[in-house]
Design a protein around this motif. Structure first.
Motif, PDB file in Angstrom:
ATOM      1  N   GLU A 145      10.432 -48.158 -14.314  1.00  0.00           N
ATOM      2  CA  GLU A 145      10.700 -49.426 -13.634  1.00  0.00           C
ATOM      3  C   GLU A 145       9.508 -50.364 -13.777  1.00  0.00           C
ATOM      4  O   GLU A 145       8.409 -50.080 -13.293  1.00  0.00           O
ATOM      5  N   ALA A 146       9.719 -51.499 -14.444  1.00  0.00           N
ATOM      6  CA  ALA A 146       8.703 -52.533 -14.584  1.00  0.00           C
ATOM      7  C   ALA A 146       9.339 -53.729 -15.261  1.00  0.00           C
ATOM      8  O   ALA A 146      10.064 -53.565 -16.251  1.00  0.00           O
ATOM      9  N   SER A 147       9.079 -54.920 -14.736  1.00  0.00           N
ATOM     10  CA  SER A 147       9.652 -56.121 -15.332  1.00  0.00           C
ATOM     11  C   SER A 147       8.709 -57.290 -15.117  1.00  0.00           C
ATOM     12  O   SER A 147       8.742 -57.953 -14.075  1.00  0.00           O
ATOM     13  N   PHE A 148       7.865 -57.544 -16.102  1.00  0.00           N
ATOM     14  CA  PHE A 148       6.945 -58.672 -16.009  1.00  0.00           C
ATOM     15  C   PHE A 148       7.655 -59.926 -16.508  1.00  0.00           C
ATOM     16  O   PHE A 148       8.167 -59.954 -17.627  1.00  0.00           O
ATOM     17  N   GLU A 149       7.666 -60.962 -15.677  1.00  0.00           N
ATOM     18  CA  GLU A 149       8.331 -62.214 -16.036  1.00  0.00           C
ATOM     19  C   GLU A 149       7.348 -63.363 -15.890  1.00  0.00           C
ATOM     20  O   GLU A 149       6.627 -63.458 -14.887  1.00  0.00           O
ATOM     21  N   GLU A 150       7.334 -64.232 -16.898  1.00  0.00           N
ATOM     22  CA  GLU A 150       6.402 -65.356 -16.879  1.00  0.00           C
ATOM     23  C   GLU A 150       7.013 -66.497 -17.674  1.00  0.00           C
ATOM     24  O   GLU A 150       7.364 -66.332 -18.844  1.00  0.00           O
TER      25      GLU A 150
END
Length: 459
Positions: A145-150
């Protein structure tokens, strides 16, 4: 009233802003909606791939010997050492061997033992993935589980994994550091380097490709609090040392020998540091501050105990020399100017010259003087590899070009389109084949002088 209206309009158009400081095209904006459909297309492709004829991995002996184990190659310098490439692209252009969808993110590939490894964003998970090089068939996936959003830079992981022996080391954009078995993706150990030091992330996510050296794996976290450079036992994941090297940036660590001392280069947000790989002691530091601490390119050893470094946003480049004095090391600047400004791409070095993308335009800089013999050829914020006296350039719009590495002038000898989407990912070059990806697709191209029969792609 008018200024207020203008501010509201800019905020409304925020999804169109671009990391390059301008506005993204409507075409790029429409492609972003593909994030809603691309996961389904990827999942459908992989199901079909697994559902084809029974499969047994068979790696030819010559394939097993091929290696591109680190970010930008074995020395992290963007240099391909073999001499097996076809350099007449007009008569014999690169040939596509296979192409297929891939998850999001900006990592490159590492290759070894007939397999290729990368890290992708798949829905709300980061996925370290392994593919058969010859066919593109997915061999294993390790998700978490990991979701980097930019908004400006884009979503997904940034750092290229590292292949060291029988293990793969991967750092996700939100600090997940994994050690996996290269053969099957089994987790050997894992940590989160932001959480364990209670640090906030960098604005554009963690991007340091793990460096494996002397039985240790070295990474950087954000450095928004101490410490910022970390060393773990490569076999167990146990902490070995950490260093207080200040706020970090988006470059990867590299091993060099300067002034007779083996050391690790760390381009942080405001300085270039040399660290002792055994203890983490900071041996020397040279100021190198940029806009918002955005240092992304790789510092390069250029001979004579000298280092070339470059950054964008108007900063420029410099050559510094590391010298021993009174039992200590110190950095002395040889020259600095704004003739080469690597934003988030890195240069390569050949014959006393640096070749790289000066805010998107290819140029050549003499390392001795800092003079620029030429500048020409718009490739955007792509990537460059040096091979057989030539530059292989992947532009940020997916065009691949072959340029002669000469200080005489800009000489493009051929080009072809590989992708139709933004391509900020570096590519790998191994065994005369170029393995490339962006946030949508991955493809393998045959650049060999003596090309073999087409390799059957897994569908």
């Amino acid at each position: 009233m008018a200024p207020a209206f203008g501010l509201v309009a800019l905020l409304a158009l925020k999804p169109l802003w671009d990391f390059e400081g301008g506005m993204r095209s409507l075409r790029d904006f429409s492609l972003d909606f593909g994030r809603l459909t691309r996961p389904s297309a990827l999942e459908k492709h992989r199901r079909a791939q697994r559902g084809s004829a029974p499969y047994v991995l068979q790696i030819a002996p010559e394939e097993a010997k091929l290696s591109w184990p680190d970010f930008r190659g074995p020395r992290r310098d963007g240099v391909y050492d073999a001499f097996d490439l076809q350099l007449d692209w007009k008569a014999c252009p690169p040939r596509e061997l296979w192409r297929q969808p891939i998850g999001g993110g900006y990592a490159s590939f590492v290759v070894g033992g007939g397999r290729a490894y990368t890290i992708e964003q798949r829905r709300d998970k980061e996925a370290v993935t392994c593919y058969e090089l010859a066919t593109g068939r997915e061999l294993w996936v390790q998700e978490y589980e990991a979701s980097f959003e930019e908004t400006l830079g884009g979503d997904g992981p940034r750092a290229t994994p590292t292949l060291a022996g029988e293990r793969v080391y991967s750092l996700g954009a939100e600090g997940h550091l994994y050690c996996l078995e290269a053969a099957d993706g089994r987790v050997v150990w894992k940590r989160n380097i932001l959480q364990e030091f209670k640090q906030e992330n960098l604005s554009w996510g963690l991007a340091c490709s793990p460096l494996v050296i002397d039985g240790k794996v070295l990474v950087t976290n954000s450095g928004k609090a101490d410490p910022s450079v970390l060393a773990y036992d490569a076999a167990t994941g146990d902490p070995v040392w950490n260093a207080r090297a200040g706020l970090q940036a988006y470059s990867s660590l590299a091993v060099v020998t300067l002034a007779g001392r083996r050391q690790v280069l760390n381009l942080a947000a405001a300085a270039l540091n040399g660290l002792d790989p055994a203890s983490g002691e900071i041996l020397w530091s040279h100021p190198w501050d940029t806009s918002m601490g955005i240092n992304c390119s790789q510092p390069l050893e250029v001979g004579g105990d000298r280092i070339f470094l470059s950054s964008g946003y108007g900063k420029g480049s410099a050559v510094i020399k590391i010298e021993a004095a009174n039992g200590k090391l110190q950095a002395r600047e040889i020259w600095s100017n704004t003739r080469m400004k690597n934003k988030f791409n890195s240069s390569v070095v050949s014959g006393g010259f640096a070749y790289g993308l000066d805010e998107g335009v290819l140029c050549c800089v003499e390392l001795e003087t800092g003079e620029r013999p030429w500048k020409g050829g718009k490739y955007g914020y792509g990537s460059v590899v040096l091979a057989q006296g030539h530059l292989i350039v992947m532009s940020d719009d997916g065009r691949l070009a072959l340029v002669e590495a000469t200080p005489a002038e800009h000489r493009e000898k051929g080009s072809m389109r590989v992708f139709n989407d933004r391509t900020w990912n570096n590519f790998a070059l191994v065994g005369g084949r170029l393995l490339a990806r962006n946030h949508v697709e991955m493809a393998l191209l045959d650049l060999r002088a003596t090309s073999q029969a087409p390799i059957s792609a897994a569908r």
